[in-house]
Design a protein around this motif. Structure first.
Motif, PDB file in Angstrom:
ATOM      1  N   ALA A   6      24.500  -0.727  51.568  1.00  0.00           N
ATOM      2  CA  ALA A   6      25.241  -0.792  50.303  1.00  0.00           C
ATOM      3  C   ALA A   6      25.974  -2.130  50.178  1.00  0.00           C
ATOM      4  CB  ALA A   6      26.215   0.375  50.201  1.00  0.00           C
ATOM      5  N   PHE A   7      26.527  -2.622  51.290  1.00  0.00           N
ATOM      6  CA  PHE A   7      27.211  -3.920  51.292  1.00  0.00           C
ATOM      7  C   PHE A   7      26.240  -5.026  50.867  1.00  0.00           C
ATOM      8  CE2 PHE A   7      27.813  -7.834  53.758  1.00  0.00           C
ATOM      9  CZ  PHE A   7      29.016  -8.283  53.218  1.00  0.00           C
ATOM     10  N   PHE A   8      25.061  -5.066  51.478  1.00  0.00           N
ATOM     11  CA  PHE A   8      24.099  -6.107  51.132  1.00  0.00           C
ATOM     12  C   PHE A   8      23.572  -5.923  49.709  1.00  0.00           C
ATOM     13  CE2 PHE A   8      23.818  -6.488  55.841  1.00  0.00           C
ATOM     14  CZ  PHE A   8      24.212  -7.810  55.919  1.00  0.00           C
ATOM     15  N   GLU A   9      23.467  -4.692  49.260  1.00  0.00           N
ATOM     16  CA  GLU A   9      23.057  -4.415  47.875  1.00  0.00           C
ATOM     17  C   GLU A   9      24.073  -4.994  46.887  1.00  0.00           C
ATOM     18  OE1 GLU A   9      20.624  -2.075  44.995  1.00  0.00           O
ATOM     19  OE2 GLU A   9      20.303  -2.290  47.132  1.00  0.00           O
ATOM     20  N   ARG A  10      25.372  -4.830  47.194  1.00  0.00           N
ATOM     21  CA  ARG A  10      26.419  -5.382  46.319  1.00  0.00           C
ATOM     22  C   ARG A  10      26.332  -6.899  46.261  1.00  0.00           C
ATOM     23  NH1 ARG A  10      29.340  -1.164  48.694  1.00  0.00           N
ATOM     24  NH2 ARG A  10      30.292  -2.527  50.246  1.00  0.00           N
ATOM     25  N   LEU A  11      26.044  -7.537  47.394  1.00  0.00           N
ATOM     26  CA  LEU A  11      25.891  -8.996  47.385  1.00  0.00           C
ATOM     27  C   LEU A  11      24.723  -9.408  46.500  1.00  0.00           C
ATOM     28  CD1 LEU A  11      26.398 -10.104  51.110  1.00  0.00           C
ATOM     29  CD2 LEU A  11      28.015 -10.245  49.218  1.00  0.00           C
ATOM     30  N   THR A  12      23.640  -8.673  46.601  1.00  0.00           N
ATOM     31  CA  THR A  12      22.458  -8.956  45.795  1.00  0.00           C
ATOM     32  C   THR A  12      22.777  -8.778  44.315  1.00  0.00           C
ATOM     33  OG1 THR A  12      20.980  -8.268  47.562  1.00  0.00           O
ATOM     34  CG2 THR A  12      20.063  -8.269  45.349  1.00  0.00           C
ATOM     35  N   ASP A  13      23.463  -7.697  43.971  1.00  0.00           N
ATOM     36  CA  ASP A  13      23.799  -7.421  42.580  1.00  0.00           C
ATOM     37  C   ASP A  13      24.743  -8.470  42.008  1.00  0.00           C
ATOM     38  OD1 ASP A  13      22.209  -5.178  42.673  1.00  0.00           O
ATOM     39  OD2 ASP A  13      23.886  -3.765  42.859  1.00  0.00           O
ATOM     40  N   ALA A  14      25.713  -8.929  42.825  1.00  0.00           N
ATOM     41  CA  ALA A  14      26.682  -9.920  42.348  1.00  0.00           C
ATOM     42  C   ALA A  14      25.993 -11.241  42.023  1.00  0.00           C
ATOM     43  CB  ALA A  14      27.778 -10.132  43.387  1.00  0.00           C
ATOM     44  N   GLY A  15      25.082 -11.651  42.890  1.00  0.00           N
ATOM     45  CA  GLY A  15      24.318 -12.869  42.648  1.00  0.00           C
ATOM     46  C   GLY A  15      25.070 -14.167  42.844  1.00  0.00           C
ATOM     47  N   GLN A  16      26.324 -14.236  42.425  1.00  0.00           N
ATOM     48  CA  GLN A  16      27.092 -15.478  42.467  1.00  0.00           C
ATOM     49  C   GLN A  16      28.508 -15.178  42.923  1.00  0.00           C
ATOM     50  OE1 GLN A  16      25.737 -18.462  41.391  1.00  0.00           O
ATOM     51  NE2 GLN A  16      27.547 -19.709  41.618  1.00  0.00           N
ATOM     52  N   ASP A  17      29.068 -16.038  43.755  1.00  0.00           N
ATOM     53  CA  ASP A  17      30.454 -15.896  44.180  1.00  0.00           C
ATOM     54  C   ASP A  17      31.102 -17.276  44.131  1.00  0.00           C
ATOM     55  OD1 ASP A  17      32.893 -15.628  45.557  1.00  0.00           O
ATOM     56  OD2 ASP A  17      32.099 -14.004  46.790  1.00  0.00           O
ATOM     57  N   PRO A  18      32.022 -17.499  43.193  1.00  0.00           N
ATOM     58  CA  PRO A  18      32.629 -18.821  43.035  1.00  0.00           C
ATOM     59  C   PRO A  18      33.418 -19.298  44.257  1.00  0.00           C
ATOM     60  CG  PRO A  18      33.690 -17.205  41.598  1.00  0.00           C
ATOM     61  CD  PRO A  18      32.509 -16.532  42.205  1.00  0.00           C
ATOM     62  N   ARG A  19      33.835 -18.378  45.120  1.00  0.00           N
ATOM     63  CA  ARG A  19      34.547 -18.795  46.343  1.00  0.00           C
ATOM     64  C   ARG A  19      33.646 -19.586  47.279  1.00  0.00           C
ATOM     65  NH1 ARG A  19      36.398 -13.029  48.340  1.00  0.00           N
ATOM     66  NH2 ARG A  19      34.211 -12.730  47.808  1.00  0.00           N
ATOM     67  N   PHE A  20      32.340 -19.512  47.062  1.00  0.00           N
ATOM     68  CA  PHE A  20      31.370 -20.193  47.917  1.00  0.00           C
ATOM     69  C   PHE A  20      30.663 -21.323  47.170  1.00  0.00           C
ATOM     70  CE2 PHE A  20      32.222 -16.217  49.902  1.00  0.00           C
ATOM     71  CZ  PHE A  20      32.078 -16.431  51.254  1.00  0.00           C
ATOM     72  N   SER A  21      31.301 -21.850  46.117  1.00  0.00           N
ATOM     73  CA  SER A  21      30.653 -22.865  45.270  1.00  0.00           C
ATOM     74  C   SER A  21      30.321 -24.156  46.019  1.00  0.00           C
ATOM     75  CB  SER A  21      31.511 -23.166  44.051  1.00  0.00           C
ATOM     76  OG  SER A  21      32.739 -23.743  44.444  1.00  0.00           O
ATOM     77  N   LYS A  22      30.990 -24.415  47.118  1.00  0.00           N
ATOM     78  CA  LYS A  22      30.716 -25.632  47.891  1.00  0.00           C
ATOM     79  C   LYS A  22      29.952 -25.336  49.176  1.00  0.00           C
ATOM     80  CE  LYS A  22      34.669 -28.005  46.016  1.00  0.00           C
ATOM     81  NZ  LYS A  22      35.917 -28.704  46.258  1.00  0.00           N
ATOM     82  N   VAL A  23      29.411 -24.127  49.279  1.00  0.00           N
ATOM     83  CA  VAL A  23      28.740 -23.712  50.511  1.00  0.00           C
ATOM     84  C   VAL A  23      27.233 -23.649  50.308  1.00  0.00           C
ATOM     85  CG1 VAL A  23      28.492 -21.838  52.196  1.00  0.00           C
ATOM     86  CG2 VAL A  23      30.747 -22.356  51.233  1.00  0.00           C
ATOM     87  N   CYS A  24      26.521 -24.239  51.253  1.00  0.00           N
ATOM     88  CA  CYS A  24      25.062 -24.117  51.322  1.00  0.00           C
ATOM     89  C   CYS A  24      24.727 -23.773  52.769  1.00  0.00           C
ATOM     90  CB  CYS A  24      24.370 -25.419  50.935  1.00  0.00           C
ATOM     91  SG  CYS A  24      24.502 -25.802  49.200  1.00  0.00           S
ATOM     92  N   GLY A  25      23.967 -22.729  52.954  1.00  0.00           N
ATOM     93  CA  GLY A  25      23.589 -22.331  54.307  1.00  0.00           C
ATOM     94  C   GLY A  25      23.016 -20.925  54.285  1.00  0.00           C
ATOM     95  N   SER A  26      22.692 -20.457  55.453  1.00  0.00           N
ATOM     96  CA  SER A  26      22.127 -19.119  55.558  1.00  0.00           C
ATOM     97  C   SER A  26      22.724 -18.406  56.766  1.00  0.00           C
ATOM     98  CB  SER A  26      20.606 -19.181  55.681  1.00  0.00           C
ATOM     99  OG  SER A  26      20.237 -19.970  56.793  1.00  0.00           O
ATOM    100  N   VAL A  27      22.866 -17.104  56.611  1.00  0.00           N
ATOM    101  CA  VAL A  27      23.409 -16.268  57.679  1.00  0.00           C
ATOM    102  C   VAL A  27      22.456 -15.098  57.864  1.00  0.00           C
ATOM    103  CG1 VAL A  27      25.345 -14.866  58.462  1.00  0.00           C
ATOM    104  CG2 VAL A  27      25.763 -16.882  57.031  1.00  0.00           C
ATOM    105  N   ARG A  28      21.982 -14.955  59.086  1.00  0.00           N
ATOM    106  CA  ARG A  28      21.142 -13.795  59.397  1.00  0.00           C
ATOM    107  C   ARG A  28      21.971 -12.814  60.220  1.00  0.00           C
ATOM    108  NH1 ARG A  28      16.792 -15.387  62.915  1.00  0.00           N
ATOM    109  NH2 ARG A  28      17.891 -14.351  64.604  1.00  0.00           N
ATOM    110  N   PHE A  29      21.971 -11.576  59.799  1.00  0.00           N
ATOM    111  CA  PHE A  29      22.653 -10.510  60.519  1.00  0.00           C
ATOM    112  C   PHE A  29      21.616  -9.766  61.336  1.00  0.00           C
ATOM    113  CE2 PHE A  29      25.354 -11.491  56.991  1.00  0.00           C
ATOM    114  CZ  PHE A  29      26.641 -11.290  57.427  1.00  0.00           C
ATOM    115  N   ASP A  30      21.741  -9.799  62.644  1.00  0.00           N
ATOM    116  CA  ASP A  30      20.893  -9.032  63.550  1.00  0.00           C
ATOM    117  C   ASP A  30      21.691  -7.797  63.950  1.00  0.00           C
ATOM    118  OD1 ASP A  30      19.040 -11.051  63.351  1.00  0.00           O
ATOM    119  OD2 ASP A  30      19.240 -11.741  65.425  1.00  0.00           O
ATOM    120  N   ILE A  31      21.327  -6.662  63.379  1.00  0.00           N
ATOM    121  CA  ILE A  31      22.076  -5.430  63.578  1.00  0.00           C
ATOM    122  C   ILE A  31      21.255  -4.499  64.466  1.00  0.00           C
ATOM    123  CG2 ILE A  31      23.152  -3.473  62.428  1.00  0.00           C
ATOM    124  CD1 ILE A  31      23.347  -5.324  59.905  1.00  0.00           C
ATOM    125  N   ARG A  32      21.804  -4.240  65.651  1.00  0.00           N
ATOM    126  CA  ARG A  32      21.075  -3.457  66.646  1.00  0.00           C
ATOM    127  C   ARG A  32      21.625  -2.040  66.728  1.00  0.00           C
ATOM    128  NH1 ARG A  32      17.246  -4.871  69.675  1.00  0.00           N
ATOM    129  NH2 ARG A  32      17.583  -7.096  69.544  1.00  0.00           N
TER     130      ARG A  32
END
Length: 120
Positions: A6-32
């Protein structure tokens, strides 16, 4: 649906977050979870968020148990504290990992405050 999904779904739905306007990068979550590995890839391009299920290389890799990921998604665990206790392992850009903590709810029962721009 799990709290983590649900958390990742909300991020997908939001699409844009102005708090990260100067951020470029990627984060992979490895959940075991026992022997299972679930991987989520968050790509950030000047605040534009895109989430996929992928094992692709990332700027930052966050390794966490499924139980802890669920607790974080519910706002019950602070990511920085969990990193300090060794419950979360971070490979790559630690500053980006810490910044991602802003996306998680800050209190139990709360939802992540993900501002949207240009969404109706």
């Amino acid at each position: 649906m799990s709290e983590t999904s649900a958390f990742f779904e909300r991020l997908t739905d939001a699409g844009q977050d102005p708090r990260f306007s100067k951020v470029c990068g990627s984060v992979r979550f490895d959940i075991r979870d026992d022997g299972n590995l679930e991987q989520w890839l968050l790509d950030i391009d000047h605040g534009r968020m895109r989430v996929t299920r992928s094992d692709a290389p990332a700027t930052t890799v966050i390794k966490v148990s499924a139980q802890l990921a669920e607790a974080m998604a519910r706002g019950e665990v602070n990511g920085l504290a969990a990193i300090t206790r060794g419950e979360i392992m971070v490979d790559g850009d630690l500053a980006l990992a810490l910044r991602i903590g802003r996306l998680f709810p800050r209190e139990p029962g709360g939802s992540a405050r993900i501002p949207t721009v240009g969404r109706d």
